[in-house]
Design a protein around this motif. Structure first.
Motif, short mmCIF file in Angstrom:
data_model
loop_
_atom_site.label_atom_id
_atom_site.label_comp_id
_atom_site.label_asym_id
_atom_site.label_seq_id
_atom_site.Cartn_x
_atom_site.Cartn_y
_atom_site.Cartn_z
N LEU A 1 0.86 -1.19 0.00
CA LEU A 1 0.00 0.00 0.00
C LEU A 1 0.90 1.23 0.00
N ILE A 2 0.75 2.03 -1.02
CA ILE A 2 1.66 3.18 -1.19
C ILE A 2 0.86 4.47 -1.15
N GLU A 3 1.34 5.39 -0.36
CA GLU A 3 0.76 6.75 -0.35
C GLU A 3 1.84 7.71 -0.82
N ARG A 4 1.44 8.70 -1.61
CA ARG A 4 2.39 9.73 -2.05
C ARG A 4 1.84 11.09 -1.62
N ARG A 5 2.69 11.87 -1.02
CA ARG A 5 2.28 13.22 -0.63
C ARG A 5 3.52 14.10 -0.53
N ILE B 1 6.17 0.98 7.12
CA ILE B 1 7.48 0.31 7.17
C ILE B 1 8.55 1.12 6.44
N TRP B 2 8.12 2.11 5.66
CA TRP B 2 9.13 2.95 4.96
C TRP B 2 8.47 4.28 4.63
N ASP B 3 9.14 5.34 5.02
CA ASP B 3 8.67 6.69 4.71
C ASP B 3 9.88 7.45 4.16
N THR B 4 9.86 7.78 2.88
CA THR B 4 11.06 8.34 2.25
C THR B 4 10.71 9.33 1.15
N GLU B 5 11.66 10.20 0.82
CA GLU B 5 11.49 11.04 -0.37
C GLU B 5 11.71 10.18 -1.61
N ALA B 6 10.83 10.35 -2.60
CA ALA B 6 10.94 9.52 -3.81
C ALA B 6 10.31 10.24 -4.99
N LEU C 1 5.03 3.60 2.75
CA LEU C 1 4.73 2.22 2.38
C LEU C 1 4.22 1.44 3.59
N ARG C 2 3.11 0.76 3.39
CA ARG C 2 2.58 -0.13 4.42
C ARG C 2 2.32 -1.49 3.78
N ILE C 3 2.27 -2.52 4.61
CA ILE C 3 1.95 -3.87 4.13
C ILE C 3 0.64 -4.28 4.78
N PRO C 4 -0.33 -4.70 4.02
CA PRO C 4 -1.59 -5.11 4.64
C PRO C 4 -1.38 -6.29 5.56
#
Lengths: 244, 331
Positions: free
Chosen positions: A143-147, A176-181, A153-156
């Motif tokens: 599950l990916i959110e962009r803002r 599980i991961w929060d990064t600039e991309a 990133l989360r895993i169900p």
């Protein structure tokens, strides 16, 4: 044609055009994936090795070890150019189980990850399914959110057929991961380990990452030569469903 | 012939004649080549010689077709069984044969032999690119992008020096195609695939460079380089339009097309008029639909596209008359 006839200004213009376009492409057009440290130099505890088939060129079987090493399984594990082999199913005590669709037969081959030797464990039309959360090979759709240029990133934590509207955090799972991309960057597959402590991530930059599911550490790079879209199977993944 | 080309270029530079007149003079003199002999019976002798070279050219092309067919059959049957060394030997042998045959014919002044030389050398450049592709993919074991970059660059690097020695369409095509493949392949080396706009922009730049080198008489024939360069540049902008910056790409492509038409009128160059017209007719409707399509609906958009195409056709017709009338005015 002589040197005197040739136009030096137009030659210079051609050179300027090359430099200008290459500069625009390099500084504006090319985007890079988020930087991550290699697992080999910044290790954390990874419970088991992971296998996948690389189908770029002649298919080959690869294994990523918990210490960060990545190796191709030697010998001829896929046989006859590897063209006949289908999906990765499981990795248990019998070896890495691969569905074989060659010659119209549905067979299961068990491959020894150390020697590359293989034996058919079923040749009577048996089909197996891996321990899956919606994708073959035990994978799940992350599950990916962009803002604001950031990717979260989360895993169900459980299988859901509906969309995410109304889902609570327990169903979505922790970040599980929060990064600039950059917007073009994507994590295309995520495969939790059998004990649930880590997740293997395949991204669209051809990298295989591994990250703890509690989000305590940033992802580590296992290899940057993984296929962009592949099935991954952890050692200890049992075929959950056997049907004739 | 070289002396004539030099003097024509000087006359054009000094404004004594137009470039269109220079091209026609050059074409006329080229048709009169080769001057085999003078005096009684020389016409018949020349005719016999021309016929003989035409037959040789036809036989050469027939041989090439047969050889390529044979190679195709061998490739389809034997190729999967061949080891990398065998594949390299086969491709290398073909390349060396083509290069050598071209070299043997390169001294011939007859146009037919010149064309055959160009075809053989173009085949040699393709074989060199193929050879590099096998080395990259099978021996160095790099990915498809690096393989394409290496093969494309090899084609260009081999074809350009041969093109400088023996100008002709086949070598132009191979050199230009190699540059396009190398440029787009190099972009594929980056882990994240860039927006198609940038692929198209690189292709357009390759076309632009080719056009400028032709315009500047660094590669010949000038007209072939200008037409191919212009078409590749316009094609690049069309490819770029499939990315996020669609309007910008189409607009830039349209500017290039307008530039080609303007240059055609200024320099009496009908081939540039064709290139510009092609670009206008292909890109203009897309740009109108992209800009106005959502705002005014399909019928109104179609009306605008139709009217603009009519205007474009009228404008190009006038430009064509300008180009056609210019030599008359010069006289």
């Amino acid at each position: 044609m002589t040197g005197r006839d040739r136009s030096v200004p137009l030659l210079l213009a051609a050179g300027v055009l090359v430099v200008a376009v290459v500069a625009v492409v390099l500084f504006v057009g090319v985007e890079r994936p988020p930087a991550v440290e290699p697992l080999a130099t910044a290790p954390f505890e990874v419970p088991a090795p992971l296998a996948w088939i690389d189908r770029d060129g002649e298919p080959s079987l690869w294994v990523a070890e918990p210490d960060g090493r990545v190796r191709e399984v030697e010998g001829d594990p896929l046989g006859d150019g590897g063209e006949a082999y289908g999906e990765l199913l499981a990795w248990n005590d019998g070896g890495i189980l691969v569905q074989d669709w060659s010659q119209g037969a549905e067979r299961i081959a068990a491959i020894d990850p150390d020697t590359g030797s293989r034996a058919f464990v079923s040749d009577d039309g048996t089909t197996l399914r891996s321990e899956a959360h919606g994708l073959p090979g035990g994978g799940t759709a992350p599950l990916i959110e962009r803002r604001d240029g950031r990717l979260t990133l989360r895993i169900p934590t459980e299988h859901r057929d509906d969309d995410r509207d109304g889902a609570d955090d327990d169903a979505i799972g922790p970040v599980i991961w929060d990064t600039e991309a950059p917007a073009s960057y994507d994590v295309v597959t995520a495969v939790p380990s059998p004990d649930g402590s880590v997740v293997a991530l395949g991204d669209n930059a051809g990298r295989l990452l591994v990250v703890p599911t509690d989000g305590s550490t940033d992802p580590r790079l296992w290899t940057d030569r993984a296929p962009r879209y592949a099935q991954y199977v952890w050692e200890g993944t049992e075929p959950a469903d056997v049907a004739r | 012939m070289e002396e004539l080309e030099r003097r024509l270029a000087v006359w054009v530079d000094e404004g004594v004649i137009s470039s269109g007149q220079a091209a026609r003079i050059e074409e006329l003199e080229r048709r009169r080549m080769p001057p085999i002999a003078t005096g009684p019976g020389s016409g018949a002798l020349r005719e016999r010689e021309t016929r003989r070279t035409a037959v040789a050219e036809a036989v050469g092309y027939l041989g090439a077709v047969l050889a390529l067919t044979a190679v195709g059959l061998i490739v389809s049957d034997v190729w999967p069984e061949l080891r990398t060394g065998g594949q390299l030997a086969l491709v290398g042998l073909l390349g060396v044969l083509a290069l050598g045959a071209g070299q043997a014919l390169s001294g011939q002044a007859a146009p037919a032999m010149a064309r055959l030389t160009g075809v053989l050398w173009a085949a040699a450049a393709v074989a060199a690119a193929w050879f590099t592709g096998i080395v990259a993919a099978e021996l160095v074991v790099v990915g498809p992008a690096a393989t394409a970059t290496g093969a494309g660059a090899t084609a260009t690097v081999v074809a350009v020096p041969l093109l400088l020695r023996r100008p002709g369409l086949p070598l132009h095509l191979v050199a230009l195609a190699g540059a396009v493949v190398a440029a787009t392949g190099a972009l594929g080396l980056y882990p994240l695939a860039p927006d198609p706009f940038y692929d198209g922009l690189l292709v357009a730049a390759v076309g632009g460079v080719w056009f400028l080198l032709g315009r500047g008489r660094w590669i010949a024939p000038q007209r072939v380089a200008e037409v191919l360069g212009g078409l590749v540049a316009l094609g690049g902008m069309q490819a770029a339009s499939f990315g996020e910056l669609r309007v910008q790409a189409l607009g830039l492509g349209l500017l290039l097309a307008a530039g080609a038409v303007a240059l055609a009128v200024q320099r009496d160059a009908q081939h540039l008029l064709i290139v510009g017209a092609l670009g206008g007719f292909v890109l203009l409707p897309q740009l109108v639909v992209e800009v106005f399509g959502d705002a005014i609906g399909a019928p109104a958009t179609l009306l605008i596209v139709g009217l603009l195409l009519v205007l474009l056709a009228v404008g190009l017709g006038r430009a064509r008359r300008e180009v056609a009338a210019a030599p008359e005015a010069d006289r």
